[in-house]
Design a protein around this motif. Structure first.
Motif, short mmCIF file in Angstrom:
data_model
loop_
_atom_site.label_atom_id
_atom_site.label_comp_id
_atom_site.label_asym_id
_atom_site.label_seq_id
_atom_site.Cartn_x
_atom_site.Cartn_y
_atom_site.Cartn_z
N UNK A 80 0.83 -1.20 0.00
CA UNK A 80 0.00 0.00 0.00
C UNK A 80 0.87 1.26 0.00
N UNK A 81 1.96 1.23 0.77
CA UNK A 81 2.85 2.39 0.83
C UNK A 81 3.52 2.63 -0.53
N UNK A 82 3.97 1.57 -1.20
CA UNK A 82 4.59 1.73 -2.51
C UNK A 82 3.60 2.30 -3.53
N UNK A 83 2.36 1.85 -3.46
CA UNK A 83 1.35 2.36 -4.39
C UNK A 83 1.04 3.82 -4.12
N UNK A 84 0.97 4.20 -2.84
CA UNK A 84 0.73 5.62 -2.51
C UNK A 84 1.86 6.50 -3.03
N UNK A 85 3.10 6.02 -2.86
CA UNK A 85 4.24 6.79 -3.34
C UNK A 85 4.21 6.95 -4.86
N UNK A 86 3.83 5.87 -5.56
CA UNK A 86 3.74 5.94 -7.01
C UNK A 86 2.66 6.92 -7.46
N UNK A 87 1.56 7.00 -6.71
CA UNK A 87 0.51 7.98 -7.02
C UNK A 87 1.02 9.39 -6.78
N UNK A 88 1.76 9.56 -5.70
CA UNK A 88 2.23 10.90 -5.34
C UNK A 88 3.26 11.43 -6.33
N UNK A 89 4.15 10.55 -6.83
CA UNK A 89 5.21 11.05 -7.71
C UNK A 89 4.81 11.05 -9.18
N UNK A 90 3.58 10.64 -9.48
CA UNK A 90 3.10 10.70 -10.85
C UNK A 90 3.25 9.43 -11.64
N UNK A 91 3.86 8.38 -11.05
CA UNK A 91 3.98 7.12 -11.77
C UNK A 91 2.62 6.48 -12.01
N UNK A 92 1.67 6.74 -11.08
CA UNK A 92 0.29 6.27 -11.21
C UNK A 92 -0.64 7.48 -11.16
N UNK A 93 -0.82 8.18 -12.26
CA UNK A 93 -1.69 9.36 -12.25
C UNK A 93 -3.16 8.96 -12.13
N UNK A 94 -4.00 9.93 -11.86
CA UNK A 94 -5.44 9.68 -11.80
C UNK A 94 -5.90 9.07 -13.11
N UNK A 95 -6.69 8.01 -13.00
CA UNK A 95 -7.16 7.29 -14.18
C UNK A 95 -6.39 6.03 -14.46
N UNK A 96 -5.24 5.85 -13.80
CA UNK A 96 -4.45 4.64 -14.01
C UNK A 96 -5.18 3.42 -13.45
N UNK A 97 -5.02 2.31 -14.13
CA UNK A 97 -5.65 1.06 -13.70
C UNK A 97 -4.62 0.19 -12.99
N UNK A 98 -4.94 -0.30 -11.80
CA UNK A 98 -4.05 -1.20 -11.08
C UNK A 98 -4.20 -2.61 -11.63
N UNK A 99 -3.15 -3.43 -11.54
CA UNK A 99 -3.28 -4.81 -11.99
C UNK A 99 -4.34 -5.56 -11.19
N UNK A 100 -4.93 -6.55 -11.80
CA UNK A 100 -5.86 -7.41 -11.06
C UNK A 100 -5.14 -8.04 -9.87
N UNK A 101 -5.86 -8.22 -8.77
CA UNK A 101 -5.23 -8.76 -7.56
C UNK A 101 -4.60 -10.12 -7.82
N UNK A 102 -5.27 -10.94 -8.60
CA UNK A 102 -4.73 -12.27 -8.91
C UNK A 102 -3.41 -12.16 -9.68
N UNK A 103 -3.37 -11.26 -10.65
CA UNK A 103 -2.18 -11.10 -11.49
C UNK A 103 -1.00 -10.59 -10.66
N UNK A 104 -1.22 -9.52 -9.88
CA UNK A 104 -0.12 -8.95 -9.11
C UNK A 104 0.36 -9.91 -8.04
N UNK A 105 -0.57 -10.62 -7.41
CA UNK A 105 -0.17 -11.61 -6.39
C UNK A 105 0.71 -12.68 -7.01
N UNK A 106 0.33 -13.14 -8.22
CA UNK A 106 1.13 -14.16 -8.88
C UNK A 106 2.53 -13.67 -9.23
N UNK A 107 2.64 -12.43 -9.70
CA UNK A 107 3.94 -11.90 -10.08
C UNK A 107 4.84 -11.70 -8.86
N UNK A 108 4.24 -11.31 -7.72
CA UNK A 108 5.03 -11.06 -6.52
C UNK A 108 5.28 -12.32 -5.70
N UNK A 109 4.52 -13.38 -6.00
CA UNK A 109 4.69 -14.61 -5.23
C UNK A 109 4.10 -14.52 -3.84
#
Length: 506
Positions: A37-66
């Motif tokens: 959650x902290x990494x995602x907030x930081x990405x929103x704050x610095x513009x890496x995830x601007x308003x309108x950005x779509x986050x990966x599906x929970x299943x997809x991101x969980x699989x990639x992160x293990x």
């Protein structure tokens, strides 16, 4: 690569995601959801995830992160409670508001695979078709035209996997909304829609933060090199050092536009920066995420050395070759994210979608930006507008990420088939660069010309590239073998034919 007993490495190859360069090994024990959650907030704050950005599906991101799906779900829920994201049903989870905080620190570089440096071997006489003489300007055209039943040439993705249905849907949507004025001449820099989509794509997948005004849309990395060579020549730069081994195609393009290309050796940590300094070249072309053709990743120490070289006045041209195609290692950040003022970053969709689209982008240091736009304007007035708008829609809708995930599964199976076939039919070959990319390189501890082996393979209906094409200094014979285009059965048959050719040759 002797890493099977290294538990930390085994964990790291399962814990990386291209999305925001997330690596679960950076998270504290017992606090995975808080960390995410902290990494995602930081990405929103610095513009890496601007308003309108779509986050990966929970299943997809969980699989990639293990991690368990519950970890990602909990992190997303905290962001919902804070009012930063909202669920849009089938539209997924979307950023609706951004917090204000500092940007996250740059993550560490992943350890590279090994590519041993070996002594040179005398070359044997060259024979056979495209391999009968040193490669000329039309060498790849000649090789593509040569008939063969199995093509193991590198540099092309699985073209049969092109997302035709998604492209057609996006094209219909674009044409349905496009005003008549949109069919006129466009901005030579590229459409605003694609430049914004590229910025968002690079923020999500390559750790690069940029502004759409920094993006110049071009006709692939080859045009980037052509435009840049003209601009650098006007700035008094006549030499661009290149990796050795390194891409023959890139070298041919630079030389065509009047650049000298002094070679700098590559070892298992990437380009040798000390020898780059000794060359005196004011600029260098590198492929740090997946070096062509060896497949090594530019090591952390070398990255720091290269950044220091650039800070001392050098210019780095970063070809982000095959950065997205990885199977057994975590992502590595782009050099452009570390030193934007001295790095000219080049990317394209040739390996993500198809070379036929002829679409790429370049992010140049400010001092060269206007000159590159002028060069592009007078080269072709800008890329075709309609394909840009369609591509932008694919990138912003999440279709590109879905396609990339599909390609990774498909390419991994073909990579595995290639490695198995080499073990069975080329037992003396050493395999390099199998952890990522669309090709492997094999080298042989033998005294023969790899051009002769490539010619013998072509006579048996199998198309390959000799490693010596991509070298300026002589070394051991080898082949560069692409696997993305061919089925596992064709890969096995092609490598078996290579084995037969090698036995006849030696």
């Amino acid at each position: 690569m002797e890493r099977s007993n290294d538990d930390a490495w085994d964990r790291s190859i399962r814990s990386g995601s291209d999305f925001l360069q997330l690596n679960i090994d950076d998270a504290p024990a017992g606090g995975l959801a808080d960390w995410l959650a902290r990494r995602l907030r930081l990405a929103m704050a610095d513009g890496s995830l601007p308003v309108g950005s779509r986050l990966p599906a929970t299943r997809v991101l969980a699989g990639e992160l293990g991690v368990s799906r519950g970890v990602v779900t909990e992190a997303y829920q905290r962001l919902r409670e804070d009012g930063h994201v909202a669920g849009r049903g089938r539209g997924g989870t979307v950023v609706v508001a951004t917090p204000v905080t500092a940007p996250p620190p740059t993550s560490a570089t992943a350890p590279p695979p090994a590519f041993p440096v070996r002594p040179a071997v005398p070359a044997a006489p060259v024979t056979g078709g495209p391999f009968a003489a040193p490669p000329g300007d039309d060498v790849f055209d000649v090789l593509r035209a040569a008939p063969a039943r199995i093509d193991l040439s590198p540099g092309v993705p699985d073209l049969a996997a092109f997302p035709r249905s998604a492209w057609l849907r996006a094209e219909r949507a674009v044409l349905g909304r496009l005003p008549a004025t949109g069919l006129g001449y466009g901005d030579p820099r590229g459409t605003p829609e694609l430049r914004l989509a590229v910025v968002n794509w690079l923020a999500r997948n390559r750790g690069i933060r940029a502004d759409p005004d920094e993006v110049l849309v071009v006709s692939g990395t080859s045009q980037t090199l052509a435009l840049l060579a003209r601009v650098l020549r006007d700035d008094g730069i006549r030499r661009v050092a290149v990796e050795d081994p390194g891409s023959l195609g890139a070298r041919l393009h630079l030389r065509h536009w009047g650049m000298d290309t002094p070679p700098v050796p590559v070892d298992d940590e990437g380009i040798r920066v000390g020898e780059l300094r000794a060359s005196g070249a004011p600029a260098v072309l590198v492929t740090p995420a997946h070096q062509f053709p060896t497949g090594v990743v530019l090591g952390g120490g070398r990255r720091r050395e290269l950044v220091r070289w650039a800070a001392d006045g050098g210019l780095v041209v970063e070809d982000d070759y095959d950065a997205e195609h990885r199977y057994d290692r975590p992502p590595v950040p782009a050099l452009r994210a570390m030193l934007p003022g001295r790095v000219c970053y080049a990317g394209s969709v040739s390996k993500l979608l198809a070379p036929a689209l002829r679409t790429g982008w370049v992010l140049a240091p400010r001092r060269y930006r206007d000159a590159l736009v002028d060069a592009k304007r007078y080269a072709d007035l800008g890329n075709a507008v309609l394909p840009q708008l369609v591509l932008a829609r694919l990138m912003e809708s999440g279709e590109m990420e879905r396609h990339l995930r599909f390609l990774r599964r498909r390419h991994r199976r073909r990579r595995d088939a290639m490695v198995e076939a080499i073990a069975a039919h080329l037992p003396g070959a050493v395999v390099h660069g199998a952890a990522a990319g669309l090709h492997v390189t094999v080298t042989f501890d033998a005294d023969f010309a790899d051009t002769d082996l490539a010619a013998a393979a072509l006579a048996r209906g199998v198309k390959v590239q000799p490693l010596s094409w991509h070298r300026q200094h002589p070394s051991r014979p080898g082949l560069v073998l692409g696997y993305a285009v061919s089925t596992p059965a064709d890969i096995a048959a092609g490598v078996a034919a290579l084995g037969a050719a090698l036995r006849h040759l030696t």
